[in-house]
Design a protein around this motif. Structure first.
Motif, PDB file in Angstrom:
ATOM      1  N   MET A   1       0.842  -1.178   0.000  1.00  0.00           N
ATOM      2  CA  MET A   1       0.000   0.000   0.000  1.00  0.00           C
ATOM      3  C   MET A   1       0.888   1.243   0.000  1.00  0.00           C
ATOM      4  O   MET A   1       1.921   1.269   0.644  1.00  0.00           O
ATOM      5  CB  MET A   1      -0.912   0.019   1.218  1.00  0.00           C
ATOM      6  CG  MET A   1      -1.851  -1.158   1.313  1.00  0.00           C
ATOM      7  SD  MET A   1      -2.922  -1.005   2.742  1.00  0.00           S
ATOM      8  CE  MET A   1      -4.462  -0.857   1.900  1.00  0.00           C
ATOM      9  N   THR A   2       0.451   2.260  -0.643  1.00  0.00           N
ATOM     10  CA  THR A   2       1.276   3.453  -0.744  1.00  0.00           C
ATOM     11  C   THR A   2       1.365   4.212   0.579  1.00  0.00           C
ATOM     12  O   THR A   2       2.321   4.922   0.807  1.00  0.00           O
ATOM     13  CB  THR A   2       0.729   4.399  -1.829  1.00  0.00           C
ATOM     14  OG1 THR A   2      -0.626   4.721  -1.527  1.00  0.00           O
ATOM     15  CG2 THR A   2       0.822   3.739  -3.186  1.00  0.00           C
ATOM     16  N   ASN A   3       0.374   4.056   1.456  1.00  0.00           N
ATOM     17  CA  ASN A   3       0.426   4.771   2.721  1.00  0.00           C
ATOM     18  C   ASN A   3       1.153   3.979   3.799  1.00  0.00           C
ATOM     19  O   ASN A   3       1.290   4.443   4.917  1.00  0.00           O
ATOM     20  CB  ASN A   3      -0.979   5.156   3.185  1.00  0.00           C
ATOM     21  CG  ASN A   3      -1.875   3.956   3.425  1.00  0.00           C
ATOM     22  OD1 ASN A   3      -1.442   2.814   3.393  1.00  0.00           O
ATOM     23  ND2 ASN A   3      -3.138   4.219   3.671  1.00  0.00           N
ATOM     24  N   GLY A   4       1.604   2.761   3.501  1.00  0.00           N
ATOM     25  CA  GLY A   4       2.351   1.956   4.450  1.00  0.00           C
ATOM     26  C   GLY A   4       1.493   1.181   5.424  1.00  0.00           C
ATOM     27  O   GLY A   4       2.018   0.449   6.255  1.00  0.00           O
ATOM     28  N   ILE A   5       0.179   1.298   5.356  1.00  0.00           N
ATOM     29  CA  ILE A   5      -0.715   0.584   6.266  1.00  0.00           C
ATOM     30  C   ILE A   5      -1.094  -0.746   5.622  1.00  0.00           C
ATOM     31  O   ILE A   5      -1.638  -0.779   4.526  1.00  0.00           O
ATOM     32  CB  ILE A   5      -1.961   1.430   6.585  1.00  0.00           C
ATOM     33  CG1 ILE A   5      -1.533   2.713   7.284  1.00  0.00           C
ATOM     34  CG2 ILE A   5      -2.941   0.630   7.448  1.00  0.00           C
ATOM     35  CD1 ILE A   5      -2.638   3.713   7.499  1.00  0.00           C
ATOM     36  N   ILE A   6      -0.782  -1.856   6.320  1.00  0.00           N
ATOM     37  CA  ILE A   6      -1.012  -3.172   5.740  1.00  0.00           C
ATOM     38  C   ILE A   6      -2.359  -3.778   6.103  1.00  0.00           C
ATOM     39  O   ILE A   6      -2.749  -4.791   5.535  1.00  0.00           O
ATOM     40  CB  ILE A   6       0.110  -4.157   6.121  1.00  0.00           C
ATOM     41  CG1 ILE A   6       0.132  -4.389   7.627  1.00  0.00           C
ATOM     42  CG2 ILE A   6       1.448  -3.670   5.598  1.00  0.00           C
ATOM     43  CD1 ILE A   6       0.955  -5.586   8.055  1.00  0.00           C
ATOM     44  N   GLY A   7      -3.068  -3.184   7.063  1.00  0.00           N
ATOM     45  CA  GLY A   7      -4.363  -3.737   7.448  1.00  0.00           C
ATOM     46  C   GLY A   7      -5.126  -2.814   8.368  1.00  0.00           C
ATOM     47  O   GLY A   7      -4.556  -1.916   8.994  1.00  0.00           O
ATOM     48  N   GLU A   8      -6.435  -3.036   8.417  1.00  0.00           N
ATOM     49  CA  GLU A   8      -7.304  -2.276   9.306  1.00  0.00           C
ATOM     50  C   GLU A   8      -8.076  -3.245  10.179  1.00  0.00           C
ATOM     51  O   GLU A   8      -8.635  -4.230   9.689  1.00  0.00           O
ATOM     52  CB  GLU A   8      -8.284  -1.414   8.505  1.00  0.00           C
ATOM     53  CG  GLU A   8      -9.148  -0.544   9.393  1.00  0.00           C
ATOM     54  CD  GLU A   8     -10.031   0.405   8.603  1.00  0.00           C
ATOM     55  OE1 GLU A   8     -11.235   0.459   8.903  1.00  0.00           O
ATOM     56  OE2 GLU A   8      -9.516   1.084   7.707  1.00  0.00           O
TER      57      GLU A   8
END
Length: 115
Positions: A1-8
């Motif tokens: 992901m471009t924002n560096g967040i791999i999961g929610e």
């Protein structure tokens, strides 16, 4: 992901994330510890809040031998955390040396509208 967040994930929900063994032999790992801390946004990037206390996560081998580990935090513990961004790192002991994951994994922890 471009924002560096791999999961929610949601507050009160189990967190489970694969930590894949991408190089080397996972069987040579003699110990693994995983922790997460709240994250901050600074200089247009995510970084760990060094002042915050770390929360330990468990690590168990994945079903396929040598594939890596599943790192987890049960819902009872996530229920005690504030919504926000968190960074996760792992420390692996291999042959008497210590390796740390090359990049911090960031997750988002949100509160459900029906909480």
């Amino acid at each position: 992901m471009t924002n560096g967040i791999i999961g929610e994930f949601r507050v009160g929900e189990d967190i489970a994330i694969a930590l894949d063994a991408t190089e080397g032999n996972a069987a040579t790992v003699t110990a693994i510890s995983v922790a997460m801390k709240p994250a901050l946004v600074g200089d247009n990037r995510l970084m760990l809040d060094d002042e915050a206390a770390a929360t330990a996560l468990s690590a168990v081998p994945q079903a396929v031998a040598g594939a890596g580990w599943t790192i987890a935090l049960p819902g009872a513990q996530t229920a005690l955390l504030a919504p926000g961004l968190y960074g996760i790192d792992a420390r692996l002991t291999v042959g008497g040396g210590v390796d740390i994951t090359e990049q911090t994994a960031f997750i988002s922890l949100t509160r459900a509208a029906l909480a």
